[in-house]
Design a protein around this motif. Structure first.
Motif, PDB file in Angstrom:
ATOM      1  N   TRP A  33      15.361   9.393  -4.665  1.00  0.00           N
ATOM      2  CA  TRP A  33      14.869   8.400  -3.705  1.00  0.00           C
ATOM      3  C   TRP A  33      14.854   7.023  -4.362  1.00  0.00           C
ATOM      4  N   THR A  34      15.373   6.002  -3.647  1.00  0.00           N
ATOM      5  CA  THR A  34      15.324   4.654  -4.205  1.00  0.00           C
ATOM      6  C   THR A  34      14.583   3.742  -3.227  1.00  0.00           C
ATOM      7  N   TYR A  35      13.978   2.721  -3.802  1.00  0.00           N
ATOM      8  CA  TYR A  35      13.208   1.776  -2.987  1.00  0.00           C
ATOM      9  C   TYR A  35      14.138   1.061  -2.016  1.00  0.00           C
ATOM     10  N   HIS A  36      13.746   0.993  -0.760  1.00  0.00           N
ATOM     11  CA  HIS A  36      14.581   0.350   0.265  1.00  0.00           C
ATOM     12  C   HIS A  36      13.970  -0.953   0.760  1.00  0.00           C
ATOM     13  N   GLY A  37      12.652  -0.972   0.937  1.00  0.00           N
ATOM     14  CA  GLY A  37      12.030  -2.191   1.441  1.00  0.00           C
ATOM     15  C   GLY A  37      10.645  -1.895   1.961  1.00  0.00           C
ATOM     16  N   ARG A  38      10.121  -2.800   2.778  1.00  0.00           N
ATOM     17  CA  ARG A  38       8.786  -2.543   3.342  1.00  0.00           C
ATOM     18  C   ARG A  38       8.671  -3.034   4.765  1.00  0.00           C
ATOM     19  N   ILE A  39       7.680  -2.504   5.413  1.00  0.00           N
ATOM     20  CA  ILE A  39       7.387  -2.912   6.789  1.00  0.00           C
ATOM     21  C   ILE A  39       5.970  -3.462   6.764  1.00  0.00           C
ATOM     22  N   GLN A  40       5.831  -4.702   7.198  1.00  0.00           N
ATOM     23  CA  GLN A  40       4.494  -5.301   7.165  1.00  0.00           C
ATOM     24  C   GLN A  40       4.275  -6.198   8.373  1.00  0.00           C
ATOM     25  N   SER A  41       3.028  -6.487   8.640  1.00  0.00           N
ATOM     26  CA  SER A  41       2.727  -7.378   9.767  1.00  0.00           C
ATOM     27  C   SER A  41       2.772  -8.825   9.278  1.00  0.00           C
ATOM     28  N   GLY A  42       2.995  -9.772  10.203  1.00  0.00           N
ATOM     29  CA  GLY A  42       3.124 -11.198   9.877  1.00  0.00           C
ATOM     30  C   GLY A  42       1.920 -11.684   9.086  1.00  0.00           C
ATOM     31  N   SER A  43       0.723 -11.377   9.565  1.00  0.00           N
ATOM     32  CA  SER A  43      -0.472 -11.689   8.781  1.00  0.00           C
ATOM     33  C   SER A  43      -1.176 -10.365   8.494  1.00  0.00           C
ATOM     34  N   ALA A  44      -1.965 -10.338   7.431  1.00  0.00           N
ATOM     35  CA  ALA A  44      -2.563  -9.081   6.978  1.00  0.00           C
ATOM     36  C   ALA A  44      -3.364  -8.416   8.097  1.00  0.00           C
ATOM     37  N   PHE A  45      -3.190  -7.119   8.234  1.00  0.00           N
ATOM     38  CA  PHE A  45      -3.919  -6.331   9.233  1.00  0.00           C
ATOM     39  C   PHE A  45      -4.535  -5.154   8.498  1.00  0.00           C
ATOM     40  N   GLY A  46      -5.664  -5.402   7.862  1.00  0.00           N
ATOM     41  CA  GLY A  46      -6.335  -4.356   7.094  1.00  0.00           C
ATOM     42  C   GLY A  46      -5.802  -4.276   5.672  1.00  0.00           C
ATOM     43  N   TYR A  47      -6.554  -3.534   4.812  1.00  0.00           N
ATOM     44  CA  TYR A  47      -6.200  -3.452   3.387  1.00  0.00           C
ATOM     45  C   TYR A  47      -5.336  -2.252   3.019  1.00  0.00           C
ATOM     46  N   MET A  48      -5.311  -1.247   3.903  1.00  0.00           N
ATOM     47  CA  MET A  48      -4.547  -0.028   3.593  1.00  0.00           C
ATOM     48  C   MET A  48      -4.052   0.575   4.890  1.00  0.00           C
ATOM     49  N   TRP A  49      -2.777   0.970   4.923  1.00  0.00           N
ATOM     50  CA  TRP A  49      -2.260   1.692   6.085  1.00  0.00           C
ATOM     51  C   TRP A  49      -2.021   3.136   5.663  1.00  0.00           C
ATOM     52  N   GLU A  50      -2.769   4.057   6.267  1.00  0.00           N
ATOM     53  CA  GLU A  50      -2.614   5.468   5.915  1.00  0.00           C
ATOM     54  C   GLU A  50      -1.692   6.163   6.926  1.00  0.00           C
ATOM     55  N   CYS A  51      -1.189   7.305   6.502  1.00  0.00           N
ATOM     56  CA  CYS A  51      -0.494   8.247   7.379  1.00  0.00           C
ATOM     57  C   CYS A  51       0.558   7.623   8.313  1.00  0.00           C
ATOM     58  N   PRO A  52       1.583   6.959   7.761  1.00  0.00           N
ATOM     59  CA  PRO A  52       2.607   6.417   8.650  1.00  0.00           C
ATOM     60  C   PRO A  52       3.502   7.507   9.239  1.00  0.00           C
ATOM     61  N   ASP A  53       4.048   7.216  10.398  1.00  0.00           N
ATOM     62  CA  ASP A  53       4.999   8.115  11.054  1.00  0.00           C
ATOM     63  C   ASP A  53       5.962   7.217  11.803  1.00  0.00           C
ATOM     64  N   LEU A  54       7.251   7.380  11.563  1.00  0.00           N
ATOM     65  CA  LEU A  54       8.236   6.520  12.226  1.00  0.00           C
ATOM     66  C   LEU A  54       9.195   7.414  12.991  1.00  0.00           C
ATOM     67  N   PHE A  55       9.296   7.193  14.302  1.00  0.00           N
ATOM     68  CA  PHE A  55      10.143   8.077  15.118  1.00  0.00           C
ATOM     69  C   PHE A  55      10.615   7.321  16.349  1.00  0.00           C
ATOM     70  N   GLU A  56      11.593   7.920  17.028  1.00  0.00           N
ATOM     71  CA  GLU A  56      12.086   7.311  18.264  1.00  0.00           C
ATOM     72  C   GLU A  56      11.602   8.096  19.461  1.00  0.00           C
TER      73      GLU A  56
END
Ligand code: FRU
Length: 472
Positions: free
Chosen positions: A200-223
């Motif tokens: 696995w290699t680092y690809h990038g990140r997904i973030q909000s324009g301005s900070a929205f909380g200090y930690m995002w747990e349990c992500p799930d990305l789907f269509e």
């Protein structure tokens, strides 16, 4: 450790299964503590439901994975505990993770939690949050666990809190999303990529324009119906009016286009379930092609309580919910197999002020209001709608749970799935949801409204749990 956990489960199962508050059509821990659903998948007709499990302590201690399987959502097998924190790469917790099936093999990716010796804050230093993997074997057990990512593989500006991998494929490339907290306390998603599910290699990140909380747990990305959705559970978001009323949030962002190296999210965060007890949901695509979500019917660090702790257990999983996308929103509703558990359907004209008594606490009622209303449920629950805001309030049965709100323009249907000690409420066929634990004596199972409304009510049947081959 594995044998101690399995033995403890066997020795204490009777106490928990004789508790009147034990749920009848929701999955709960056989004994002890449960949190996030993990490794959800359907493989060759069998659905696997793993979950964060700490059998020895109903207040939660070191976590492993518990495991149920089902082929019909009516009978569940309680599998022996296999995944306990007994490896060098997960010695302080087999934390949350997910399943990904490729060419007939189910691969699991999870967080191995490690606390290094010494004095540490365990946020910015002192903790290993590794990504580990294993596969499902033909006999339903699992392979040896292997490490694929360590803290040194995460970007330098990240704290030690990087966890909860979820893997998916896009255009022949495998992607892994990880929930993360930067050293500056900004919650975001890290994205890794792989061509073989091993390197696995680092690809990038997904973030909000301005900070929205200090930690995002349990992500799930789907269509969902062609729309890319990022679900996650942000921590550290301040309440804003009637929004973000819980200590930690759950919800989703709509994303555009293909996986890019960096994504700044433009869309607002949409709350998913507004109840007191909902967190860490995970989805998977079943073999019929449905996107199914299960959540943790609980929340950490709340100032309200669960009296079942004194009875040797705490928390449960929500009903499995099918997701659909319509008018820019994610809709959710229990899957058909859950609806099939019901019987004795009756259509009733509920007259203003007339108290209808359900036969017991386990029912599915659909109410069809027209305009504002005030509905009383069970011992002391209240659902009120003033034409703009729907509120759900509990008194004694809430054990500290007071009131939660949903802003909604029109309420034309309300589905209440009531179990011994829980309610899941779906507004307008799943446009909004509210999940809560409720601890009453189950002697008053009333439904009463201050306005006339039609109602359909059905009794809910129970799940059957097979333990070591025995049916219950
Ligand atoms: C969410 C969570 C996850 C973690 C797990 C540990 O409830 O904190 O981020 O992997 O629980 O049990």
């Amino acid at each position: 450790m594995k044998s101690t956990w399995n033995q403890f489960e066997q020795d204490n199962i009777e106490t928990v299964s004789s508790d009147p508050w034990r749920l009848t059509y929701h999955l709960m821990p056989p004994v002890g503590w449960l949190n996030d659903p993990n490794g959800l998948c359907e493989h060759k007709g069998t659905t696997h439901i793993f979950y964060q499990y700490s059998p020895l302590d109903a207040n939660g201690a070191k976590k492993g994975w518990g495991h149920y399987t089902t082929t019909d959502w009516k009978t569940f097998s309680q599998c022996p505990i296999e995944l306990v924190p007994d490896q060098e790469i997960d010695r302080d917790g087999v934390y949350s993770g997910s399943a990904f099936e490729k060419d007939g093999t189910v691969h699991f990716f999870y967080t191995g939690n490690i606390k290094f010796e010494g004095e540490h804050d365990y946020i910015y230093e002192g903790r290993g949050h590794y990504v580990n993997t294993f596969t499902l074997l033909e006999d339903g057990t699992v392979s040896e666990r292997k490490n694929v990512l360590r803290n040194e593989d995460y970007p330098d500006d990240l704290s030690c809190h990087v966890r909860d991998p979820k893997v998916f494929e896009e255009d022949g490339v495998y992607y892994m999303v990880l929930g993360a907290r930067t050293k500056e306390d900004v919650g975001q998603i890290l994205v890794y990529r792989s061509d073989d599910l091993e390197a696995w290699t680092y690809h990038g990140r997904i973030q909000s324009g301005s900070a929205f909380g200090y930690m995002w747990e349990c992500p799930d990305l789907f269509e969902l119906d062609g729309q890319k959705i990022l679900m996650t559970c942000p921590q550290g978001v301040e309440q804003q009016g009637l929004k973000y009323e819980n200590i930690y949030q759950n919800g989703y962002f709509l994303l555009d286009g293909k996986m890019k190296e960096g994504t700044e999210i433009a869309a607002p965060f949409a709350e998913f379930d507004h109840g007191f007890d909902f967190y860490a949901p995970q989805t998977y695509r079943d073999e019929k092609g449905r996107r199914i979500l299960i959540g943790w019917m609980g929340l950490p660090d709340t100032d309200y309580a669960n009296p079942t702790v004194e009875r040797g257990w705490q928390h449960a999983l929500t009903l499995p919910r099918e997701l659909t996308f319509s008018n820019g929103k994610v809709f959710q509703f229990p899957i058909k197999e859950v609806l099939d558990l019901s019987c004795d359907e009756r259509k009733i004209e509920l007259q203003a002020g007339h108290v209808f008594e359900a036969e017991g606490p386990c029912f599915h009622a659909t109410l069809f209001p027209e305009g504002p209303f005030s509905i009383g449920l069970r011992q002391d629950a209240e659902l009120n709608y003033d034409g703009k805001v729907l509120s759900f309030a509990l008194k004694d049965s809430g054990y500290g749970r007071d009131v939660r709100h949903i802003e909604v323009e029109d309420v034309h249907s309300i589905d209440v799935f009531s179990d011994t000690s829980s309610v899941e409420i779906f507004v307008n066929g799943g446009e909004h949801a509210l999940t809560s634990r409720i601890y009453d004596a189950m002697t008053s199972n009333r439904i009463v409204s201050d306005t006339d409304m039609d109602m359909t009510i059905r009794a809910m049947g129970s799940y059957c749990i097979e333990r070591g081959g025995e049916k219950e």
